[in-house]
Motif scaffolding. Structure first.
Motif, PDB file in Angstrom:
ATOM      1  N   GLY A 175       0.801  -1.220   0.000  1.00  0.00           N
ATOM      2  CA  GLY A 175       0.000   0.000   0.000  1.00  0.00           C
ATOM      3  C   GLY A 175       0.829   1.263   0.000  1.00  0.00           C
ATOM      4  O   GLY A 175       0.326   2.355   0.255  1.00  0.00           O
ATOM      5  N   GLY A 176       2.133   1.125  -0.300  1.00  0.00           N
ATOM      6  CA  GLY A 176       3.020   2.282  -0.287  1.00  0.00           C
ATOM      7  C   GLY A 176       3.694   2.492  -1.624  1.00  0.00           C
ATOM      8  O   GLY A 176       3.229   2.023  -2.658  1.00  0.00           O
ATOM      9  N   GLN A 177       4.834   3.176  -1.612  1.00  0.00           N
ATOM     10  CA  GLN A 177       5.560   3.448  -2.842  1.00  0.00           C
ATOM     11  C   GLN A 177       7.009   3.815  -2.539  1.00  0.00           C
ATOM     12  O   GLN A 177       7.320   4.350  -1.463  1.00  0.00           O
ATOM     13  CB  GLN A 177       4.911   4.594  -3.611  1.00  0.00           C
ATOM     14  CG  GLN A 177       4.929   5.928  -2.881  1.00  0.00           C
ATOM     15  CD  GLN A 177       4.196   7.015  -3.609  1.00  0.00           C
ATOM     16  OE1 GLN A 177       3.339   7.672  -3.043  1.00  0.00           O
ATOM     17  NE2 GLN A 177       4.529   7.239  -4.857  1.00  0.00           N
ATOM     18  N   VAL A 178       7.885   3.505  -3.482  1.00  0.00           N
ATOM     19  CA  VAL A 178       9.275   3.969  -3.413  1.00  0.00           C
ATOM     20  C   VAL A 178       9.295   5.409  -3.907  1.00  0.00           C
ATOM     21  O   VAL A 178       8.794   5.708  -4.983  1.00  0.00           O
ATOM     22  CB  VAL A 178      10.198   3.088  -4.280  1.00  0.00           C
ATOM     23  CG1 VAL A 178      11.595   3.700  -4.350  1.00  0.00           C
ATOM     24  CG2 VAL A 178      10.266   1.682  -3.711  1.00  0.00           C
ATOM     25  N   LYS A 179       9.873   6.301  -3.116  1.00  0.00           N
ATOM     26  CA  LYS A 179       9.960   7.708  -3.509  1.00  0.00           C
ATOM     27  C   LYS A 179      11.245   7.980  -4.287  1.00  0.00           C
ATOM     28  O   LYS A 179      11.220   8.635  -5.318  1.00  0.00           O
ATOM     29  CB  LYS A 179       9.903   8.604  -2.263  1.00  0.00           C
ATOM     30  CG  LYS A 179       8.680   8.394  -1.408  1.00  0.00           C
ATOM     31  CD  LYS A 179       7.401   8.825  -2.104  1.00  0.00           C
ATOM     32  CE  LYS A 179       7.299  10.322  -2.198  1.00  0.00           C
ATOM     33  NZ  LYS A 179       6.035  10.756  -2.819  1.00  0.00           N
ATOM     34  N   SER A 180      12.358   7.500  -3.768  1.00  0.00           N
ATOM     35  CA  SER A 180      13.627   7.643  -4.492  1.00  0.00           C
ATOM     36  C   SER A 180      14.394   6.334  -4.385  1.00  0.00           C
ATOM     37  O   SER A 180      14.508   5.755  -3.304  1.00  0.00           O
ATOM     38  CB  SER A 180      14.461   8.803  -3.936  1.00  0.00           C
ATOM     39  OG  SER A 180      14.872   8.544  -2.613  1.00  0.00           O
ATOM     40  N   LEU A 181      14.875   5.869  -5.530  1.00  0.00           N
ATOM     41  CA  LEU A 181      15.635   4.627  -5.577  1.00  0.00           C
ATOM     42  C   LEU A 181      17.046   4.828  -5.041  1.00  0.00           C
ATOM     43  O   LEU A 181      17.663   3.890  -4.529  1.00  0.00           O
ATOM     44  CB  LEU A 181      15.683   4.122  -7.018  1.00  0.00           C
ATOM     45  CG  LEU A 181      16.270   2.745  -7.273  1.00  0.00           C
ATOM     46  CD1 LEU A 181      15.441   1.673  -6.585  1.00  0.00           C
ATOM     47  CD2 LEU A 181      16.357   2.472  -8.766  1.00  0.00           C
ATOM     48  N   PHE A 182      17.519   6.049  -5.140  1.00  0.00           N
ATOM     49  CA  PHE A 182      18.875   6.342  -4.698  1.00  0.00           C
ATOM     50  C   PHE A 182      18.978   7.839  -4.439  1.00  0.00           C
ATOM     51  O   PHE A 182      18.587   8.646  -5.277  1.00  0.00           O
ATOM     52  CB  PHE A 182      19.882   5.944  -5.780  1.00  0.00           C
ATOM     53  CG  PHE A 182      21.328   6.196  -5.437  1.00  0.00           C
ATOM     54  CD1 PHE A 182      22.129   5.163  -4.981  1.00  0.00           C
ATOM     55  CD2 PHE A 182      21.897   7.458  -5.577  1.00  0.00           C
ATOM     56  CE1 PHE A 182      23.476   5.379  -4.691  1.00  0.00           C
ATOM     57  CE2 PHE A 182      23.227   7.688  -5.288  1.00  0.00           C
ATOM     58  CZ  PHE A 182      24.020   6.641  -4.843  1.00  0.00           C
ATOM     59  N   GLN A 183      19.462   8.217  -3.265  1.00  0.00           N
ATOM     60  CA  GLN A 183      19.779   9.621  -3.022  1.00  0.00           C
ATOM     61  C   GLN A 183      20.990   9.695  -2.111  1.00  0.00           C
ATOM     62  O   GLN A 183      21.094   8.967  -1.128  1.00  0.00           O
ATOM     63  CB  GLN A 183      18.593  10.378  -2.411  1.00  0.00           C
ATOM     64  CG  GLN A 183      18.187   9.950  -1.005  1.00  0.00           C
ATOM     65  CD  GLN A 183      17.050  10.790  -0.473  1.00  0.00           C
ATOM     66  OE1 GLN A 183      15.968  10.820  -1.060  1.00  0.00           O
ATOM     67  NE2 GLN A 183      17.277  11.475   0.633  1.00  0.00           N
ATOM     68  N   THR A 184      21.930  10.556  -2.472  1.00  0.00           N
ATOM     69  CA  THR A 184      23.132  10.697  -1.662  1.00  0.00           C
ATOM     70  C   THR A 184      22.753  11.283  -0.304  1.00  0.00           C
ATOM     71  O   THR A 184      21.814  12.073  -0.175  1.00  0.00           O
ATOM     72  CB  THR A 184      24.144  11.610  -2.362  1.00  0.00           C
ATOM     73  OG1 THR A 184      23.484  12.826  -2.763  1.00  0.00           O
ATOM     74  CG2 THR A 184      24.721  10.935  -3.590  1.00  0.00           C
ATOM     75  N   ASN A 185      23.502  10.863   0.711  1.00  0.00           N
ATOM     76  CA  ASN A 185      23.172  11.246   2.085  1.00  0.00           C
ATOM     77  C   ASN A 185      24.440  11.559   2.867  1.00  0.00           C
ATOM     78  O   ASN A 185      24.598  11.171   4.019  1.00  0.00           O
ATOM     79  CB  ASN A 185      22.383  10.102   2.748  1.00  0.00           C
ATOM     80  CG  ASN A 185      21.813  10.491   4.090  1.00  0.00           C
ATOM     81  OD1 ASN A 185      21.406  11.630   4.292  1.00  0.00           O
ATOM     82  ND2 ASN A 185      21.804   9.541   5.026  1.00  0.00           N
ATOM     83  N   GLY A 186      25.365  12.259   2.200  1.00  0.00           N
ATOM     84  CA  GLY A 186      26.602  12.652   2.860  1.00  0.00           C
ATOM     85  C   GLY A 186      27.430  11.455   3.286  1.00  0.00           C
ATOM     86  O   GLY A 186      27.454  10.411   2.636  1.00  0.00           O
ATOM     87  N   ALA A 187      28.107  11.619   4.433  1.00  0.00           N
ATOM     88  CA  ALA A 187      28.989  10.561   4.927  1.00  0.00           C
ATOM     89  C   ALA A 187      28.222   9.322   5.349  1.00  0.00           C
ATOM     90  O   ALA A 187      28.792   8.227   5.437  1.00  0.00           O
ATOM     91  CB  ALA A 187      29.809  11.088   6.099  1.00  0.00           C
ATOM     92  N   ALA A 188      26.919   9.489   5.633  1.00  0.00           N
ATOM     93  CA  ALA A 188      26.115   8.348   6.085  1.00  0.00           C
ATOM     94  C   ALA A 188      25.858   7.346   4.975  1.00  0.00           C
ATOM     95  O   ALA A 188      25.428   6.227   5.232  1.00  0.00           O
ATOM     96  CB  ALA A 188      24.789   8.846   6.655  1.00  0.00           C
ATOM     97  N   GLY A 189      26.103   7.738   3.721  1.00  0.00           N
ATOM     98  CA  GLY A 189      25.872   6.822   2.607  1.00  0.00           C
ATOM     99  C   GLY A 189      24.508   7.021   1.988  1.00  0.00           C
ATOM    100  O   GLY A 189      23.628   7.664   2.566  1.00  0.00           O
ATOM    101  N   PRO A 190      24.308   6.470   0.797  1.00  0.00           N
ATOM    102  CA  PRO A 190      23.051   6.687   0.070  1.00  0.00           C
ATOM    103  C   PRO A 190      21.867   5.974   0.728  1.00  0.00           C
ATOM    104  O   PRO A 190      22.040   5.041   1.510  1.00  0.00           O
ATOM    105  CB  PRO A 190      23.339   6.113  -1.316  1.00  0.00           C
ATOM    106  CG  PRO A 190      24.392   5.084  -1.076  1.00  0.00           C
ATOM    107  CD  PRO A 190      25.239   5.618   0.045  1.00  0.00           C
ATOM    108  N   LEU A 191      20.679   6.443   0.376  1.00  0.00           N
ATOM    109  CA  LEU A 191      19.451   5.866   0.916  1.00  0.00           C
ATOM    110  C   LEU A 191      18.445   5.608  -0.192  1.00  0.00           C
ATOM    111  O   LEU A 191      18.385   6.344  -1.178  1.00  0.00           O
ATOM    112  CB  LEU A 191      18.808   6.808   1.940  1.00  0.00           C
ATOM    113  CG  LEU A 191      19.474   6.983   3.296  1.00  0.00           C
ATOM    114  CD1 LEU A 191      18.720   8.040   4.096  1.00  0.00           C
ATOM    115  CD2 LEU A 191      19.520   5.668   4.070  1.00  0.00           C
ATOM    116  N   LEU A 192      17.648   4.575  -0.021  1.00  0.00           N
ATOM    117  CA  LEU A 192      16.393   4.409  -0.747  1.00  0.00           C
ATOM    118  C   LEU A 192      15.311   4.915   0.185  1.00  0.00           C
ATOM    119  O   LEU A 192      15.258   4.526   1.362  1.00  0.00           O
ATOM    120  CB  LEU A 192      16.162   2.941  -1.099  1.00  0.00           C
ATOM    121  CG  LEU A 192      14.831   2.592  -1.786  1.00  0.00           C
ATOM    122  CD1 LEU A 192      15.017   1.395  -2.720  1.00  0.00           C
ATOM    123  CD2 LEU A 192      13.723   2.257  -0.786  1.00  0.00           C
ATOM    124  N   THR A 193      14.449   5.799  -0.307  1.00  0.00           N
ATOM    125  CA  THR A 193      13.367   6.310   0.534  1.00  0.00           C
ATOM    126  C   THR A 193      12.038   5.788   0.024  1.00  0.00           C
ATOM    127  O   THR A 193      11.813   5.683  -1.186  1.00  0.00           O
ATOM    128  CB  THR A 193      13.355   7.848   0.568  1.00  0.00           C
ATOM    129  OG1 THR A 193      13.127   8.352  -0.754  1.00  0.00           O
ATOM    130  CG2 THR A 193      14.671   8.385   1.105  1.00  0.00           C
TER     131      THR A 193
END
Length: 301
Positions: A175-193
């Motif tokens: 019932g949801g959705q992927v918003k971003s498959l990849f986004q840079t997140n500084g030193a913490a590393g990339p995220l899927l949101t």
């Protein structure tokens, strides 16, 4: 009869009582009642007096409108909670990190499931060239084919035809959705949101995602309000094929000038004739406009 807060409407507060006392109409009195079945129905009433020659109230005309559906939509607008998730996966991100140079974001604008079980994804890439984005999908994600829709000014849009399973389908089934498959997140590393309904536990979403990428980990979560009233109304009133045709046309740039996709291309993608595609699209447009100008407009007035 009960008010919005659940307190009973007293005899003195009843609109008929007020009309008898004031000899003035009482419009738009909202209340709810309990039906014998145990369900609640919301009503809006208009009460107006009919006066004699002497100015006395001879009788009162009362009209009711069932506003249950409208009330449910209003409640959804103000109380629909969504859970935002931030996920990481070396397996998922590795091919993208190879081409990442500085800030990069790959957004999933929409996902359309086709009748054969495959999926059309509409992707916007920022901080990555169109060629790099297409090459990554074509070579590393088991994509059937990829089509460039737009490119320029540090941004590109592509249509990706892919077989299941995909992360986008995993979240769609929750019932949801992927918003971003990849986004840079500084030193913490990339995220899927991603977003899921507020009542879906993060653990449930992570376990479902791990069936596609076993090393998926939850990095962050946030419960937020995300009203989607008009979208939900349109989704309810359109048939599945009308809704699919409308979403595909919108995200494939069919309504843009110049068009990024032709009717023939989209009909082929959907596995239908051009005539059928046009029919679905015309009926969908008509229904959306009815909801916007007819149903919603009347409700607002």
């Amino acid at each position: 009869m009960y008010r919005d807060d659940g307190t009973p409407v007293s005899e003195d507060e009843h609109p008929v009582t007020r009309v008898l006392e004031t000899k003035e109409p009482d419009y738009g009195f909202e209340h709810w009642i309990d039906l014998p079945s145990g369900t609640e129905r919301w009503l809006s009433s208009n009460s107006a007096p009919v006066l004699s020659e002497d100015g006395d109230v001879e009788y009162i005309v009362v009209g009711f409108e069932d506003t249950t559906q409208l009330k449910e939509r209003e409640d959804k607008l103000t109380s629909d909670k969504r859970r935002g998730l931030g996920l990481s996966s070396k397996q998922l991100f590795r091919p993208l990190l190879d081409v990442a140079d500085g800030d990069m974001r790959i957004e999933v604008d929409e996902v359309v499931r086709l009748q054969d079980g495959s999926v059309l994804k509409y992707i916007t890439g920022r901080g990555i060239s169109a060629k790099e984005l297409i090459d990554v999908f074509d070579q590393l994600y088991g994509v059937k084919n990829t089509r460039l829709l737009q490119s320029g000014a540090g941004e590109c849009r592509v249509e990706v035809h892919v077989e299941a399973p995909t992360m986008s389908l995993v979240f769609a089934e929750l019932g949801g959705q992927v918003k971003s498959l990849f986004q840079t997140n500084g030193a913490a590393g990339p995220l899927l949101t991603a977003e899921v309904p507020g009542d879906v536990e993060p653990r449930t979403a992570v376990q479902a995602a791990q069936k596609v990428y076993p090393d998926i980990r939850l990095e962050s979560q946030e419960l937020q309000y995300s009203p989607r009233l008009l979208y939900d109304i349109v989704e309810d009133v359109l048939t599945e094929r009308q809704f699919t045709s409308l979403r595909t046309a919108y995200y494939a740039g069919y309504f843009e000038k110049p068009r990024k996709s032709t009717g023939d291309e989209l009909a082929e993608r959907l596995g239908i004739t051009r005539q059928t595609f046009n029919q679905h699209l015309r009926l969908a447009e008509e229904t959306v406009l009815e909801q916007l100008f007819d149903a919603s407009g009347k409700a607002a007035r």
